[in-house]
Design a protein around this motif. Structure first.
Motif, PDB file in Angstrom:
ATOM      1  N   GLU A 101      -3.009   7.959   7.741  1.00 61.00           N
ATOM      2  CA  GLU A 101      -4.436   7.727   7.929  1.00 61.00           C
ATOM      3  C   GLU A 101      -4.659   6.854   9.158  1.00 61.00           C
ATOM      4  O   GLU A 101      -3.997   5.821   9.326  1.00 61.00           O
ATOM      5  CB  GLU A 101      -5.018   7.016   6.699  1.00 61.00           C
ATOM      6  CG  GLU A 101      -6.526   7.085   6.667  1.00 61.00           C
ATOM      7  CD  GLU A 101      -7.115   6.169   5.603  1.00 61.00           C
ATOM      8  OE1 GLU A 101      -8.302   5.837   5.740  1.00 61.00           O
ATOM      9  OE2 GLU A 101      -6.396   5.784   4.667  1.00 61.00           O
TER      10      GLU A 101
ATOM     11  N   GLN B 190       5.782   5.665   6.448  1.00 64.15           N
ATOM     12  CA  GLN B 190       4.550   5.919   7.198  1.00 64.15           C
ATOM     13  C   GLN B 190       4.697   5.415   8.642  1.00 64.15           C
ATOM     14  O   GLN B 190       4.301   6.093   9.598  1.00 64.15           O
ATOM     15  CB  GLN B 190       3.389   5.197   6.489  1.00 64.15           C
ATOM     16  CG  GLN B 190       2.084   5.229   7.238  1.00 64.15           C
ATOM     17  CD  GLN B 190       1.347   3.900   7.163  1.00 64.15           C
ATOM     18  OE1 GLN B 190       1.979   2.840   7.075  1.00 64.15           O
ATOM     19  NE2 GLN B 190       0.028   3.958   7.173  1.00 64.15           N
TER      20      GLN B 190
ATOM     21  N   GLY C  59      -1.167  -4.723   5.672  1.00 65.11           N
ATOM     22  CA  GLY C  59      -1.152  -3.798   4.539  1.00 65.11           C
ATOM     23  C   GLY C  59       0.134  -3.888   3.732  1.00 65.11           C
ATOM     24  O   GLY C  59       0.177  -3.503   2.567  1.00 65.11           O
ATOM     25  N   MET C  60       1.196  -4.380   4.352  1.00 67.93           N
ATOM     26  CA  MET C  60       2.471  -4.508   3.634  1.00 67.93           C
ATOM     27  C   MET C  60       2.698  -5.977   3.314  1.00 67.93           C
ATOM     28  O   MET C  60       3.315  -6.695   4.093  1.00 67.93           O
ATOM     29  CB  MET C  60       3.626  -3.967   4.489  1.00 67.93           C
ATOM     30  CG  MET C  60       3.596  -2.473   4.634  1.00 67.93           C
ATOM     31  SD  MET C  60       4.956  -1.838   5.628  1.00 67.93           S
ATOM     32  CE  MET C  60       6.348  -2.056   4.513  1.00 67.93           C
TER      33      MET C  60
ATOM     34  N   GLN D  86       7.922  -7.856   1.806  1.00 69.56           N
ATOM     35  CA  GLN D  86       7.392  -7.023   2.879  1.00 69.56           C
ATOM     36  C   GLN D  86       6.967  -7.948   4.016  1.00 69.56           C
ATOM     37  O   GLN D  86       6.553  -9.086   3.776  1.00 69.56           O
ATOM     38  CB  GLN D  86       6.204  -6.207   2.372  1.00 69.56           C
ATOM     39  CG  GLN D  86       6.627  -5.118   1.392  1.00 69.56           C
ATOM     40  CD  GLN D  86       5.478  -4.190   1.029  1.00 69.56           C
ATOM     41  OE1 GLN D  86       4.339  -4.627   0.918  1.00 69.56           O
ATOM     42  NE2 GLN D  86       5.779  -2.927   0.827  1.00 69.56           N
TER      43      GLN D  86
ATOM     44  N   THR E  57       9.753  -4.285   8.680  1.00 77.69           N
ATOM     45  CA  THR E  57       8.940  -3.884   7.527  1.00 77.69           C
ATOM     46  C   THR E  57       9.275  -4.701   6.287  1.00 77.69           C
ATOM     47  O   THR E  57       8.412  -4.959   5.465  1.00 77.69           O
ATOM     48  CB  THR E  57       9.124  -2.385   7.239  1.00 77.69           C
ATOM     49  OG1 THR E  57      10.509  -2.073   7.351  1.00 77.69           O
ATOM     50  CG2 THR E  57       8.324  -1.546   8.214  1.00 77.69           C
TER      51      THR E  57
ATOM     52  N   ILE F 163      -3.310   1.125   9.050  1.00 78.62           N
ATOM     53  CA  ILE F 163      -2.938   0.026   8.156  1.00 78.62           C
ATOM     54  C   ILE F 163      -1.585   0.360   7.554  1.00 78.62           C
ATOM     55  O   ILE F 163      -1.419   1.428   6.948  1.00 78.62           O
ATOM     56  CB  ILE F 163      -3.993  -0.144   7.038  1.00 78.62           C
ATOM     57  CG1 ILE F 163      -5.385  -0.097   7.652  1.00 78.62           C
ATOM     58  CG2 ILE F 163      -3.694  -1.382   6.196  1.00 78.62           C
ATOM     59  CD1 ILE F 163      -6.229  -1.279   7.598  1.00 78.62           C
ATOM     60  N   ALA F 164      -0.641  -0.531   7.731  1.00 82.02           N
ATOM     61  CA  ALA F 164       0.731  -0.254   7.288  1.00 82.02           C
ATOM     62  C   ALA F 164       0.786  -0.081   5.778  1.00 82.02           C
ATOM     63  O   ALA F 164       0.167  -0.848   5.035  1.00 82.02           O
ATOM     64  CB  ALA F 164       1.639  -1.394   7.727  1.00 82.02           C
ATOM     65  N   LYS F 165       1.520   0.954   5.335  1.00 77.59           N
ATOM     66  CA  LYS F 165       1.695   1.196   3.900  1.00 77.59           C
ATOM     67  C   LYS F 165       3.153   1.043   3.499  1.00 77.59           C
ATOM     68  O   LYS F 165       3.495   0.342   2.569  1.00 77.59           O
ATOM     69  CB  LYS F 165       1.217   2.614   3.554  1.00 77.59           C
ATOM     70  CG  LYS F 165      -0.186   2.615   2.976  1.00 77.59           C
ATOM     71  CD  LYS F 165      -0.809   3.992   2.898  1.00 77.59           C
ATOM     72  CE  LYS F 165       0.069   5.072   2.302  1.00 77.59           C
ATOM     73  NZ  LYS F 165      -0.549   6.408   2.483  1.00 77.59           N
ATOM     74  N   ASP F 166       3.992   1.725   4.212  1.00 78.46           N
ATOM     75  CA  ASP F 166       5.424   1.608   3.938  1.00 78.46           C
ATOM     76  C   ASP F 166       6.209   2.018   5.180  1.00 78.46           C
ATOM     77  O   ASP F 166       5.642   2.486   6.171  1.00 78.46           O
ATOM     78  CB  ASP F 166       5.827   2.457   2.725  1.00 78.46           C
ATOM     79  CG  ASP F 166       5.342   3.893   2.850  1.00 78.46           C
ATOM     80  OD1 ASP F 166       5.390   4.436   3.981  1.00 78.46           O
ATOM     81  OD2 ASP F 166       4.912   4.469   1.845  1.00 78.46           O
TER      82      ASP F 166
END
Lengths: 402, 549
Positions: B79, B113, B153-154, B170, B261, B107-110
């Motif tokens: 996204e 991504q 985001g993480m 994270q 990460t 926006i960082a999710k994992d």
């Protein structure tokens, strides 16, 4: 009607700097330019080292096309009527000899703003929290709606006239003209900008090399005859300095608002209209306006960004932030700073100390005679007041700004 | 390359008609410059001597390939937010001197991504700028076009291992959130930057200095292992023993060699701390005493916080009663500082004979009255000990030091050069600002981490310890009288950094707007070596493009 954040009037270096700050912060910015770009600009093109650094840091390395030949200028040589000459090298090495037609266009392009050339500013009016800017484009009326307007349109600024119609009558006006000559023999070192402290020649008399020709320029109070003044300088150069020139091939001239920086009488605008660059009155000593145009232009852009972030009136923010540029520019004319500080980008005192005692005396006498030429403008008291204020408050008073 | 283009844009004129408007570009030979290189200057060989010809206020990346790139990301389920009001919130960083608008925000999710994002970015040559807390001061976390990757985001703590004293988290987490999670198990981090809204990943990338760094090293040295997404999109676990070369590059690597990460950090049992303050009127005496304490491992925490150079506060604190007692018996008498009463008396005498400095006296008194209670707020004290230094320091320091806009040039030197360097820079502060503060602290170095330190904030000539000093003008709050142009702030920083070039120091924040100093201070050989490594790891130079090179 186009609705934008900021309209900048004029496509000069000040405009490019302001536009860079605004577009970086995501503000939609349009630059209006009366002429077709790239446009010609009357200027010596000798940029100060500080201005050079600003260009590099904000617009990137200079392309060759934006420079004249010689591409550089090493410093300034002062010539006095007593035939003493002294050369001052710029701090940090040679500086660019800008070809204003292309340097301005390059900077404008690099700023990232949208440019509407052949679009003349006609006037403006306030409408709630917006400004309606009226302009003419290709013979047709066109309107813009903007939150802020920046007037970066030079000494005889239409934007200033729109907000202060009687301002032009309040200040003395000068005419500065230069003619381009083929060279037969020119002993003046082509690596330097030559300035003549001679009250009999004019208020501002200079010569330097450009693209294989020699420029002979003279500035004087508006109303005098350019051709006569210029002829007088050419004769002087030939007699006293052995400069032999062909008749001139071309000439150009423009009106100048010399004075506001000396007496701390800048114009910064009203409400959401900001004035910047030479329109505001910024002019370094030896009449270099580009580096303070770049810096003050940038500050006008920063002020709009900051004012919007902090939700403060933009004039208040601009006037606080511009104080640093006022200090830097007006310090150059401040007799106390000249005598005891180091306000210029070259070391006048060191050059003076290289001369013999007798020569130093002659130089001081000649400078005094030259200053007396400016007596009629009655700036003396204001300069002394500003200098003393600077000494006691560390800054120049904002009371005198318009 | 000769750029001769002509594009037609359409604008609407006053009558609502569309008037064709031509944006012409003439044959200006605007050179396309390879990142990290410098073209010959057409002006003159001797112009702007010593200053690298580098654009430090970058041009916005703006290529038509963006649309295709976004489609590719959408297909891969990444996204990306393109609304201007979202991008606008990331337009600047805490320094407030660099502004830039990303084209889109992810926006960082994992890690997966981020891997997809970086692979696409390599393919389409789109720059990606990574941002944690956005507490950079030179625009390092400002995206000049392209993608802004928001790591906040993480921000989950993954595993706390109380037995082996480590935590896996994270990397987008803020230090104060990490501290909160650790405290529930009666644990604490080793060292963290004073501003606790910096992210763990960002801190590991640049250093992280705390008042216990003289004993425990910088935050980056606490990392045991990292999960990194490399600029080409591989997800790699690295540590001193596994993929050690990548580990060396990523730690203190200014985000050039990968996106951190996840991180495994050392932690320690939580202890309340006993605080002592000593006041000096001489900067050099205070620093000499600080260095004496550090060299002899006397205290658990030590640092200097000043009010200008008038009242210099040496802070000494202890985790255990034994060490505090040992300090009191063996070292206390050797310190030349005064207590609160002593300094008040000394300053009263000073201003009695310097009555024209009454404004300064009033300022200092007001500072004392607002600041001292902040350090001993009853809710953070138990039995005379500070129970929550995390809150006390980050709250007090960021409320009372500096301003909303962080302008904090710094110098990091070997212990021998430190006093002289700080004194020189102190004069620069005086020249520019009526009120300022200094923050000095020692940093213990790890001999086994020497490869991490190359081209970092650790000065090349420091062996066992380095010392850092931050110079922070107090510019007041939002409506302050003083507002400074960026040129003033930049000139101030340049003057401080010039001292660094002259004495052979390093800096904590040398990237972004100050990157012109990197080659001047580290030399071409070192920078070119890192540039070659960067080019190998990140062929299209997409990751954090405008930070270092």
């Amino acid at each position: 009607m186009r609705n934008v954040d900021v309209i900048i009037v004029g496509a000069s270096l000040a405009a490019a700097a302001a536009a860079k700050r605004l577009t970086d912060a995501g503000l939609e910015t349009i630059i209006l330019e009366r002429k077709e770009l790239p446009r010609h600009k009357i200027c010596s093109g000798i940029l100060s080292p500080r201005g050079h650094r600003f260009l590099l840091e904000n617009f990137g390395p200079l392309p060759r096309e934006v420079l004249h030949d010689p591409t550089w200028c090493r410093g300034v040589t002062f010539h006095f009527p007593s035939m003493v000459s002294m050369s001052l090298d710029f701090f940090g090495g040679s500086t660019p000899h800008l070809h204003r037609k292309y340097s301005d266009y390059w900077a404008i392009q690099r700023s990232g703003a949208e440019v509407h050339d052949q679009t003349s500013f006609v006037g403006l009016s306030e409408e709630n929290d917006h400004i309606i800017v009226n302009a003419r484009q290709h013979g047709e009326d066109i309107q813009y709606r903007a939150r802020h307007v920046i007037g970066a349109d030079g000494p005889s600024s239409p934007v200033i006239r729109a907000i202060y119609p009687d301002y032009p009558e309040q200040i003395p006006w000068f005419f500065v003209g230069q003619k381009f000559h083929g060279i037969i023999d020119c002993p003046l070192d082509h690596e330097y900008f030559h300035f003549f402290f001679n009250p009999n020649l004019g208020h501002y008399t200079w010569s330097h090399a450009r693209d294989g020709q020699q420029i002979v320029g003279v500035g004087f109070k508006s109303g005098d005859n350019f051709d006569a003044k210029h002829k007088n300088v050419v004769r002087y150069l030939e007699e006293k300095h052995g400069v032999k020139l062909d008749p001139h091939t071309s000439h150009e001239g423009c009106a100048e608002n010399f004075g506001p920086s000396l007496i701390n009488r800048y114009v910064f605008g009203k409400g959401n209209v900001l004035i910047t660059g030479q329109a505001a009155g910024f002019l370094n000593i030896i009449a270099e306006g580009m580096s303070c145009a770049l810096h003050s232009g940038a500050i006008s852009g920063e002020a709009i960004v900051e004012a919007r972030l902090r939700n403060r009136p933009v004039q208040e923010v601009y006037r606080k932030m511009i104080a640093s540029e006022v200090r830097r520019t007006t310090d150059q004319w401040n007799p106390l700073k000249v005598a005891f500080g180091m306000p210029h980008e070259a070391d006048f005192r060191a050059a003076l100390m290289k001369l013999s005692w007798a020569e130093r005396r002659l130089v001081v006498q000649d400078i005094w005679k030259f200053i007396v030429l400016y007596k009629e403008f009655k700036w003396g008291r204001q300069i002394v007041q500003s200098a003393l204020g600077r000494l006691s408050n560390g800054s120049y008073t904002q009371q005198r700004w318009i | 390359m000769s750029a001769s283009r002509s594009a037609n844009a359409v604008i609407t004129n006053a009558f609502g008609n569309n008037a064709a408007f031509t944006c012409r570009t003439l044959n200006l030979d605007i050179p396309v410059i390879d990142i990290g290189t410098f073209p010959a200057d057409p002006v003159a060989a001797n112009s702007l001597q010593g200053i690298k010809r580098q654009q430090t206020n970058p041009k916005r990346w703006n290529e038509p390939v963006w649309g295709e790139f976004v489609l590719a990301l959408r297909v891969s389920d990444v996204e990306i937010i393109e609304q201007k009001f979202v991008s606008g919130t990331f337009a600047t960083d805490a320094g407030g001197t660099a502004y830039g608008m990303p084209h889109g925000v992810v926006i960082a999710k994992d890690a997966a991504q981020i891997s997809t994002l970086l692979q696409a970015a390599q393919q389409y040559k789109v720059p990606v700028t990574v941002r944690g807390g956005g507490l950079t001061t030179e625009g390092e976390s400002v995206a000049f076009g392209g993608v802004l990757l928001d790591m906040t985001g993480m921000s989950r703590v993954l595993k706390i291992d109380a037995e082996n004293l480590s935590v896996r988290t994270q990397a987008g987490i803020f230090w104060h959130s990490l501290a909160e999670a650790l405290r529930r198990q009666n644990l604490d981090y080793l060292s963290a930057p004073l501003n606790m809204t910096s992210s763990v990943g960002g801190t590991l990338g640049v250093g992280g200095i705390d008042v216990n760094s003289a004993r425990l090293g910088c935050s980056a040295d606490q990392a045991i292992a990292l999960q990194v997404v490399t600029p080409t999109g591989e997800i790699v676990e690295c540590s001193d023993s596994e993929n050690s070369e990548l580990f060396q590059r990523v730690i203190l690597g200014y985000g050039q060699f990968g996106v951190i990460t996840e991180a495994t950090l050392k932690v320690r049992p939580y202890t309340p701390l006993a605080m002592h303050y000593f006041y000096y009127t001489s900067l050099s005496e205070a620093i000499a005493d600080l260095q004496m304490l550090d060299a002899n491992d006397v205290s658990d925490y030590s640092g200097i916080l000043t009010m200008m150079d008038k009242v210099v506060n040496l802070l000494v604190a202890f985790d255990s009663d034994q060490r505090e007692t040992a300090f009191k018996t063996d070292w206390l008498h050797r310190l030349r500082g005064h207590g609160e009463f002593g300094i008040a008396l000394k300053m009263a005498l000073y201003y009695a004979v310097h009555p024209w400095r009454w404004r300064e006296a009033l300022f200092l008194r007001e500072r004392k009255n607002t600041l001292f209670p902040e350090f001993r707020r009853p809710e953070h004290m138990r039995n005379g000990k500070v129970v929550d230094r995390t809150v006390v320091f980050s709250r007090a320091v960021w409320k009372h030091w500096g301003s909303r806009q962080m302008v904090i040039p710094d110098l990091a030197t070997s212990p021998e050069k430190f006093i002289d360097t700080v004194q020189k820079a102190n004069l620069v502060c005086k020249k520019y600002f009526p009120h300022y503060t200094l923050y000095c602290v020692g940093i213990k170095l790890r001999a086994d981490h020497a490869p991490h330190y190359e081209m970092s904030c650790i000065p090349p000539d420091a062996v066992t310890h380095a010392y850092g000093c931050e110079f922070e003008p107090m510019m007041g709050d939002l409506n302050a009288d003083a507002m400074y142009s960026r040129d003033t702030l930049q000139s101030f920083k340049n003057e401080i950094y010039d001292i660094g070039v002259a004495v052979g120091a390093s800096y904590y924040r040398f990237g972004g707007m100050m990157k012109g100093y990197i080659r001047r201070v580290f030399g071409d050989a070192v920078v070119d070596k890192h540039l070659a490594m960067k080019r190998k790891a990140d062929p299209n130079m997409i990751l954090n493009r405008d930070v270092i090179f």
